[in-house]
Design a protein around this motif. Structure first.
Motif, short mmCIF file in Angstrom:
data_model
loop_
_atom_site.label_atom_id
_atom_site.label_comp_id
_atom_site.label_asym_id
_atom_site.label_seq_id
_atom_site.Cartn_x
_atom_site.Cartn_y
_atom_site.Cartn_z
N TYR A 112 -6.03 14.96 2.28
CA TYR A 112 -5.84 13.52 2.34
C TYR A 112 -7.17 12.83 2.66
O TYR A 112 -7.49 11.78 2.10
CB TYR A 112 -4.81 13.17 3.41
CG TYR A 112 -3.38 13.44 3.00
CD1 TYR A 112 -2.87 12.94 1.80
CD2 TYR A 112 -2.52 14.17 3.82
CE1 TYR A 112 -1.56 13.18 1.42
CE2 TYR A 112 -1.20 14.41 3.44
CZ TYR A 112 -0.73 13.91 2.24
OH TYR A 112 0.56 14.14 1.87
N MET A 113 -7.92 13.43 3.56
CA MET A 113 -9.22 12.86 3.92
C MET A 113 -10.17 12.89 2.73
O MET A 113 -10.92 11.94 2.48
CB MET A 113 -9.82 13.63 5.10
CG MET A 113 -11.14 13.08 5.59
SD MET A 113 -11.72 13.96 7.06
CE MET A 113 -13.42 13.34 7.14
N ARG A 114 -10.17 14.00 1.99
CA ARG A 114 -11.01 14.11 0.78
C ARG A 114 -10.70 13.00 -0.21
O ARG A 114 -11.60 12.37 -0.78
CB ARG A 114 -10.77 15.47 0.14
CG ARG A 114 -11.43 15.66 -1.23
CD ARG A 114 -10.72 16.75 -2.01
NE ARG A 114 -9.33 16.38 -2.30
CZ ARG A 114 -8.40 17.24 -2.71
NH1 ARG A 114 -8.70 18.53 -2.86
NH2 ARG A 114 -7.17 16.83 -2.97
N ASP A 115 -9.41 12.75 -0.42
CA ASP A 115 -9.01 11.76 -1.41
C ASP A 115 -9.22 10.32 -0.95
O ASP A 115 -9.23 9.40 -1.78
CB ASP A 115 -7.53 11.95 -1.77
CG ASP A 115 -7.27 13.28 -2.46
OD1 ASP A 115 -8.23 13.83 -3.05
OD2 ASP A 115 -6.13 13.78 -2.41
N TYR A 116 -9.37 10.13 0.34
CA TYR A 116 -9.58 8.78 0.87
C TYR A 116 -10.87 8.18 0.33
O TYR A 116 -10.90 7.03 -0.10
CB TYR A 116 -9.63 8.83 2.40
CG TYR A 116 -10.02 7.53 3.05
CD1 TYR A 116 -9.07 6.56 3.36
CD2 TYR A 116 -11.35 7.26 3.39
CE1 TYR A 116 -9.42 5.37 3.97
CE2 TYR A 116 -11.72 6.07 4.00
CZ TYR A 116 -10.75 5.14 4.29
OH TYR A 116 -11.12 3.95 4.88
N PHE A 117 -11.96 8.95 0.32
CA PHE A 117 -13.26 8.37 -0.08
C PHE A 117 -13.38 8.16 -1.59
O PHE A 117 -13.75 7.04 -1.96
CB PHE A 117 -14.40 9.26 0.45
CG PHE A 117 -14.49 9.28 1.95
CD1 PHE A 117 -15.12 8.24 2.62
CD2 PHE A 117 -13.92 10.30 2.69
CE1 PHE A 117 -15.21 8.23 4.01
CE2 PHE A 117 -14.01 10.30 4.08
CZ PHE A 117 -14.64 9.27 4.74
N VAL B 138 0.86 -1.19 0.00
CA VAL B 138 0.00 0.00 0.00
C VAL B 138 0.89 1.24 0.00
O VAL B 138 1.75 1.38 0.86
CB VAL B 138 -0.92 0.01 1.23
CG1 VAL B 138 -1.69 1.33 1.30
CG2 VAL B 138 -1.90 -1.14 1.16
N PRO B 139 0.73 2.14 -0.98
CA PRO B 139 1.60 3.31 -1.09
C PRO B 139 1.44 4.27 0.09
O PRO B 139 0.42 4.27 0.79
CB PRO B 139 1.15 3.96 -2.39
CG PRO B 139 -0.26 3.50 -2.60
CD PRO B 139 -0.30 2.11 -2.04
N LEU B 140 2.49 5.10 0.28
CA LEU B 140 2.49 6.05 1.38
C LEU B 140 1.29 6.98 1.30
O LEU B 140 0.69 7.32 2.32
CB LEU B 140 3.79 6.85 1.36
CG LEU B 140 3.92 7.95 2.41
CD1 LEU B 140 3.86 7.37 3.82
CD2 LEU B 140 5.22 8.72 2.21
N GLN B 141 0.92 7.41 0.10
CA GLN B 141 -0.22 8.32 -0.08
C GLN B 141 -1.49 7.72 0.51
O GLN B 141 -2.25 8.38 1.21
CB GLN B 141 -0.41 8.62 -1.57
CG GLN B 141 -1.49 9.66 -1.87
CD GLN B 141 -0.96 11.06 -1.73
OE1 GLN B 141 0.18 11.26 -1.33
NE2 GLN B 141 -1.78 12.04 -2.06
N ARG B 142 -1.70 6.42 0.24
CA ARG B 142 -2.89 5.74 0.74
C ARG B 142 -2.86 5.66 2.27
O ARG B 142 -3.88 5.83 2.94
CB ARG B 142 -2.97 4.33 0.15
CG ARG B 142 -4.20 3.52 0.53
CD ARG B 142 -5.46 4.06 -0.12
NE ARG B 142 -5.40 3.96 -1.54
CZ ARG B 142 -5.74 2.88 -2.26
NH1 ARG B 142 -6.16 1.79 -1.64
NH2 ARG B 142 -5.70 2.89 -3.57
N ARG B 143 -1.70 5.42 2.84
CA ARG B 143 -1.57 5.34 4.29
C ARG B 143 -1.85 6.69 4.94
O ARG B 143 -2.47 6.77 6.00
CB ARG B 143 -0.16 4.87 4.65
CG ARG B 143 0.15 3.44 4.24
CD ARG B 143 1.58 3.07 4.57
NE ARG B 143 1.94 1.76 4.05
CZ ARG B 143 1.73 0.61 4.66
NH1 ARG B 143 1.16 0.61 5.86
NH2 ARG B 143 2.09 -0.54 4.13
#
Length: 335
Positions: A83-88, A10-15
């Motif tokens: 980051y939260m916006r991109d999570y969903f 899992v990439p750092l961005q996803r974490r």
């Protein structure tokens, strides 16, 4: 129960996105209580002056939440919200221009479990609110209970949250010069008890206070529907009349907040936890409904505008549902 762990690749961005959501969830589940515990505990340490000075400041500043709050632009623009916006991910859709010379009242639906779409879209700049609606300052209403916790009150105010009472709402809607938008999650905490994937049940049939408020202030009403808001958490079955639902209603009457038994995934595994699922949330803001100002509207006038609002909200849902993979035979249900 089989536990499915996140792969190491899992990439750092996803974490970082997952960590941002975990921080937000934990802030509303435990930060208020923790801040109170810290405030009290400091009195029994050599740092007692911190709590003493804050208590004095709290007394002086006690009216600030009901006077529009104290938004902090650095907080609203913090990278953690992106980051939260991109999570969903979360997106905000505009269907009509808003005149910055007017104030507006937005009805947000549905509540969902933790109102993730409402928070990201109206309390942060992650979804580009100021770009989509230039000259408009958003305010989101939150249960007044949360503003009684030390430190936490300042945290929520920094995003533009204000207490959910008539005094706070009227202050925003009566601001001279216009350019203010007040978002109210009409279904409130009670509606959260029906928040589950595939549900389109809105607690709105007898909720007319926001309509009366709009008429008293001559403020245009705007319906907003957040597609996917109910899909990010599962909830333990609690049909009307069940023992669990009765307990939840009883606790809500005592504490003022509902306690949905929700679950989704964890931080390091995908099978169980309180971190929401990665499912898209798209908040569609409808067109303004003109409202004629009247200090003491009759019940008939309130009912007429309420009926018009329900029709506009239903039309907004029907017009956009196909874009978000909502079945053709699914419609809004007002209870």
């Amino acid at each position: 129960m089989k536990i499915e762990f996140a792969p190491r690749s899992v990439p750092l961005q996803r974490r970082l996105q997952t960590a941002a959501v975990a921080q937000w969830v934990c802030s509303f589940l435990g930060l208020a209580q923790c801040s109170t515990a810290v405030f009290i505990a400091l009195f029994f340490t050599r740092f007692w002056l911190v709590s003493a000075l804050y208590a004095a400041w709290w007394l002086i500043d006690r009216e600030k939440p009901s006077k529009g709050g104290r938004r902090i632009h650095v907080f609203r623009n913090c990278v953690v919200w992106r980051y939260m916006r991109d999570y969903f991910p979360v997106t905000l859709v505009k269907t009509a221009e808003l005149d910055p010379r007017q104030n507006y009242l937005v009805g947000f639906h549905p509540h969902g479990v933790l109102a993730a779409g409402a928070f990201i879209n109206f309390c942060t700049e992650a979804s580009g609110f100021s770009t989509l609606f230039p000259g408009i300052t958003p305010h989101l209403m939150l249960l007044s209970l949360w503003f009684r916790f030390p430190f936490f009150r300042d945290y929520v105010m920094s995003g533009g949250l204000i207490p959910s009472d008539k005094e706070s709402a009227s202050y925003v809607l009566q601001k001279p010069g216009g350019g203010n938008l007040l978002a109210i999650i009409v279904g409130g905490a009670q509606e959260a008890l029906d928040a589950r994937p595939g549900s389109f049940t809105l607690l709105l049939k007898n909720r007319k206070g926001f309509v009366r408020l709009a008429i008293q202030n001559g403020t245009p009403l705007i319906p907003a529907f957040s597609f996917g808001e109910n899909d990010v958490f599962d909830q333990v079955k609690n049909p009307q009349g069940s023992w669990l639902r009765r307990i939840q209603h009883f606790l809500q009457q005592i504490m003022g907040i509902s306690l949905p038994l929700f679950h989704a995934r964890g931080i390091f595994q995908y099978s169980f936890g309180v971190i929401p699922y990665r499912r898209p949330i798209c908040t569609v803001v409808g067109k303004p409904i003109p409202v004629q100002k009247k200090h003491r509207p009759s019940e008939e006038e309130v009912d007429q505008l309420h009926e018009k609002y329900l029709n506009e909200l239903s039309e907004l849902f029907e017009k956009h549902k196909a874009k978000y993979n909502i079945p053709e035979d699914s419609h809004l249900e007002f209870i």
